[in-house]
Design a protein around this motif. Structure first.
Motif, PDB file in Angstrom:
ATOM      1  N   VAL A 263       0.951  -0.851  -0.206  1.00 50.55           N
ATOM      2  CA  VAL A 263      -0.190   0.023   0.018  1.00 50.55           C
ATOM      3  C   VAL A 263       0.716   1.483  -0.227  1.00 50.55           C
ATOM      4  CG1 VAL A 263      -1.721  -1.445   0.969  1.00 50.55           C
ATOM      5  CG2 VAL A 263      -0.268   0.160   2.507  1.00 50.55           C
ATOM      6  N   SER A 264       0.364   2.588  -0.321  1.00 52.40           N
ATOM      7  CA  SER A 264       0.866   3.667  -0.908  1.00 52.40           C
ATOM      8  C   SER A 264       0.032   4.967  -0.303  1.00 52.40           C
ATOM      9  CB  SER A 264       1.963   3.700  -2.100  1.00 52.40           C
ATOM     10  OG  SER A 264       0.648   3.881  -3.188  1.00 52.40           O
ATOM     11  N   TYR A 265       0.901   6.539  -0.704  1.00 52.31           N
ATOM     12  CA  TYR A 265       0.699   7.544  -0.947  1.00 52.31           C
ATOM     13  C   TYR A 265      -0.469   6.932  -2.318  1.00 52.31           C
ATOM     14  CZ  TYR A 265       2.842   9.306   2.920  1.00 52.31           C
ATOM     15  OH  TYR A 265       3.409   9.561   4.442  1.00 52.31           O
ATOM     16  N   PRO A 266      -1.204   8.133  -2.079  1.00 51.80           N
ATOM     17  CA  PRO A 266      -1.951   8.535  -3.702  1.00 51.80           C
ATOM     18  C   PRO A 266      -1.199   9.000  -4.736  1.00 51.80           C
ATOM     19  CG  PRO A 266      -3.265   9.776  -2.299  1.00 51.80           C
ATOM     20  CD  PRO A 266      -2.578   8.486  -1.508  1.00 51.80           C
ATOM     21  N   ASP A 267      -0.320   8.196  -5.244  1.00 55.65           N
ATOM     22  CA  ASP A 267       1.251   9.128  -5.564  1.00 55.65           C
ATOM     23  C   ASP A 267       1.567   8.942  -6.457  1.00 55.65           C
ATOM     24  OD1 ASP A 267       2.919  10.759  -6.100  1.00 55.65           O
ATOM     25  OD2 ASP A 267       4.864  10.107  -4.704  1.00 55.65           O
ATOM     26  N   ARG A 268       0.723   8.216  -7.628  1.00 58.27           N
ATOM     27  CA  ARG A 268       1.023   7.482  -9.236  1.00 58.27           C
ATOM     28  C   ARG A 268       2.349   8.242  -9.977  1.00 58.27           C
ATOM     29  NH1 ARG A 268      -1.204   2.963 -10.701  1.00 58.27           N
ATOM     30  NH2 ARG A 268      -0.481   3.453 -12.741  1.00 58.27           N
ATOM     31  N   GLU A 269       2.422   9.795  -9.798  1.00 56.76           N
ATOM     32  CA  GLU A 269       3.142  10.898 -10.655  1.00 56.76           C
ATOM     33  C   GLU A 269       4.336  11.067  -9.383  1.00 56.76           C
ATOM     34  OE1 GLU A 269       4.300  15.253 -11.656  1.00 56.76           O
ATOM     35  OE2 GLU A 269       2.390  14.519 -10.757  1.00 56.76           O
ATOM     36  N   GLY A 270       4.824  10.150  -8.640  1.00 58.82           N
ATOM     37  CA  GLY A 270       5.586  10.247  -7.715  1.00 58.82           C
ATOM     38  C   GLY A 270       6.477   8.932  -7.573  1.00 58.82           C
ATOM     39  N   PHE A 271       5.508   7.710  -8.102  1.00 60.21           N
ATOM     40  CA  PHE A 271       6.191   6.791  -7.536  1.00 60.21           C
ATOM     41  C   PHE A 271       5.937   6.838  -6.446  1.00 60.21           C
ATOM     42  CE2 PHE A 271       8.787   3.014  -7.382  1.00 60.21           C
ATOM     43  CZ  PHE A 271       7.886   1.920  -8.613  1.00 60.21           C
ATOM     44  N   GLY A 272       4.826   7.190  -5.653  1.00 61.31           N
ATOM     45  CA  GLY A 272       4.843   6.920  -4.548  1.00 61.31           C
ATOM     46  C   GLY A 272       5.697   7.676  -3.162  1.00 61.31           C
ATOM     47  N   ARG A 273       7.111   7.386  -3.097  1.00 57.10           N
ATOM     48  CA  ARG A 273       8.139   8.193  -2.933  1.00 57.10           C
ATOM     49  C   ARG A 273       8.416   9.559  -2.640  1.00 57.10           C
ATOM     50  NH1 ARG A 273      12.087   5.170  -7.400  1.00 57.10           N
ATOM     51  NH2 ARG A 273      11.985   2.932  -6.406  1.00 57.10           N
ATOM     52  N   ARG A 274       7.447  10.278  -2.235  1.00 63.43           N
ATOM     53  CA  ARG A 274       7.255  12.050  -2.333  1.00 63.43           C
ATOM     54  C   ARG A 274       6.045  11.955  -0.685  1.00 63.43           C
ATOM     55  NH1 ARG A 274       4.794  15.306  -7.204  1.00 63.43           N
ATOM     56  NH2 ARG A 274       3.724  13.336  -7.146  1.00 63.43           N
ATOM     57  N   PHE A 275       6.420  11.973   0.084  1.00 68.21           N
ATOM     58  CA  PHE A 275       6.253  12.129   1.656  1.00 68.21           C
ATOM     59  C   PHE A 275       4.463  13.292   1.653  1.00 68.21           C
ATOM     60  CE2 PHE A 275       4.486  14.443   5.630  1.00 68.21           C
ATOM     61  CZ  PHE A 275       4.157  13.552   6.636  1.00 68.21           C
ATOM     62  N   MET A 276       3.557  12.986   1.859  1.00 65.04           N
ATOM     63  CA  MET A 276       2.381  13.596   1.417  1.00 65.04           C
ATOM     64  C   MET A 276       1.309  13.797   2.962  1.00 65.04           C
ATOM     65  SD  MET A 276       0.394  11.743  -0.928  1.00 65.04           S
ATOM     66  CE  MET A 276      -0.889  12.927  -2.100  1.00 65.04           C
ATOM     67  N   GLU A 277       0.920  14.841   3.530  1.00 64.08           N
ATOM     68  CA  GLU A 277       0.134  15.170   4.860  1.00 64.08           C
ATOM     69  C   GLU A 277      -1.074  14.500   4.215  1.00 64.08           C
ATOM     70  OE1 GLU A 277       1.009  15.976   7.263  1.00 64.08           O
ATOM     71  OE2 GLU A 277       2.840  17.110   6.939  1.00 64.08           O
ATOM     72  N   VAL A 278      -1.662  13.471   5.240  1.00 64.07           N
ATOM     73  CA  VAL A 278      -2.503  12.724   4.886  1.00 64.07           C
ATOM     74  C   VAL A 278      -3.583  12.784   6.426  1.00 64.07           C
ATOM     75  CG1 VAL A 278      -4.005  10.948   3.803  1.00 64.07           C
ATOM     76  CG2 VAL A 278      -1.913  11.373   2.767  1.00 64.07           C
ATOM     77  N   GLU A 279      -4.991  12.869   6.152  1.00 65.49           N
ATOM     78  CA  GLU A 279      -5.102  12.846   7.366  1.00 65.49           C
ATOM     79  C   GLU A 279      -5.969  11.554   7.979  1.00 65.49           C
ATOM     80  OE1 GLU A 279      -7.121  15.463  10.049  1.00 65.49           O
ATOM     81  OE2 GLU A 279      -5.097  16.724   8.223  1.00 65.49           O
ATOM     82  N   PRO A 280      -5.933  11.565   9.036  1.00 68.63           N
ATOM     83  CA  PRO A 280      -6.119   9.815   9.684  1.00 68.63           C
ATOM     84  C   PRO A 280      -7.142   9.285   8.834  1.00 68.63           C
ATOM     85  CG  PRO A 280      -5.356  11.166  11.234  1.00 68.63           C
ATOM     86  CD  PRO A 280      -5.353  12.356  10.808  1.00 68.63           C
ATOM     87  N   ASP A 281      -7.794   9.734   9.846  1.00 67.95           N
ATOM     88  CA  ASP A 281      -9.767   9.149   8.399  1.00 67.95           C
ATOM     89  C   ASP A 281      -9.179   8.917   6.503  1.00 67.95           C
ATOM     90  OD1 ASP A 281     -10.229   9.090  10.980  1.00 67.95           O
ATOM     91  OD2 ASP A 281     -12.078  10.329  10.459  1.00 67.95           O
TER      92      ASP A 281
END
Length: 258
Positions: A73-91
């Motif tokens: 599983v990963s962040y929704p980051d296809r452009e960055g191949f999931g390698r960029r940190f993202m601020e995501v709300e817990p829910d």
């Protein structure tokens, strides 16, 4: 990526079995070859890489090879191949992780397999080593899915999972250099990745038999791991994996999911 090594020594005696895992289904590397050399496949779930058809084919290959399937599983980051940190709300992060597990679980079932654990990818994997909020969200999602979590020994996520009674799988890296402090040498620095297959194989056998890895300064650091990761998208990955399998066999160590 900066990660702490586990300070606890391995139990006395040399293990006769080790699990090897690799990231697959990302559309890079030789998945068909790698799946025959590992015992656990961390299959991308579409958020950072992979298509439904590719994920289905990857799961088919894993089932045919008798390889355990994990949801990568990963962040929704296809452009960055999931390698960029993202601020995501817990829910949102809980829902994102559950969505990915559910999608891959359905695909795996369609070819006669099951998803047996969860391993975050890239920046999310790095974040839950130290970021308590995101670690808790991932752990909560994994708990709701009823699956074990694979992550780094000593990470916040592993500690939270253990406290919650969730099964955990700790891992070490076969092809990454470690600092004397037990952290991984950043990829931006020279020597961060091991490129010699023979050296990678020696390191894995040494880790399995002693519970230690040699750091870049020659010191020995304790690393307790249930699984060892071989990156499937690095140059020479298949050669590394073959050398590791041959070296483990020579040492009387079997490769099997644990």
């Amino acid at each position: 990526m900066s990660v702490p090594a586990h300070s606890a020594p391995r139990p006395a005696g040399s293990p006769s079995v080790v699990d090897l895992n690799a990231d697959l289904g990302e559309g890079v590397g030789d998945d068909a070859a790698m799946v025959r050399l590992v015992s656990s496949a961390n299959v991308a779930c579409g958020f950072h890489a992979g298509t439904p058809l590719l994920l289905r084919r990857t799961c088919e290959q894993a089932v045919a090879a008798g390889v355990r399937i994990g949801a990568q599983v990963s962040y929704p980051d296809r452009e960055g191949f999931g390698r960029r940190f993202m601020e995501v709300e817990p829910d949102d992060l809980i829902a994102d992780v559950l969505f990915q597990i559910g999608a891959l679980s359905a695909i795996a079932r369609s070819v006669g397999g099951t998803v047996d654990y969860v391993k975050p990818h890239g920046a999310l994997y790095n974040a839950i080593v130290h970021h308590r909020g995101q670690a808790q969200a991932v752990v909560s999602a994994v708990a709701e899915a009823g699956l074990p979590l694979m992550s780094l020994p000593g990470s916040v996520a592993i500690d939270l999972a253990r406290t919650a009674g969730i099964p955990v799988l700790t891992e070490a890296f076969a092809d990454r250099a470690y600092t004397p402090a037990g952290t991984l040498v950043p990829r931006t620095e020279a020597g961060a990745e091991l490129t010699d297959s023979a050296a990678v194989a020696r390191r894995v056998v040494g880790l399995v038999t002693s519970g230690h890895i040699t750091a870049v300064d020659g010191s020995q650091i304790a690393v307790r791991a249930d699984s060892i990761c071989l990156h499937g998208d690095t140059p020479g990955a298949v050669g590394h994996a073959r050398a590791v399998r041959e070296a483990l066999a020579g040492a009387g160590i079997s490769v099997r999911a644990r």
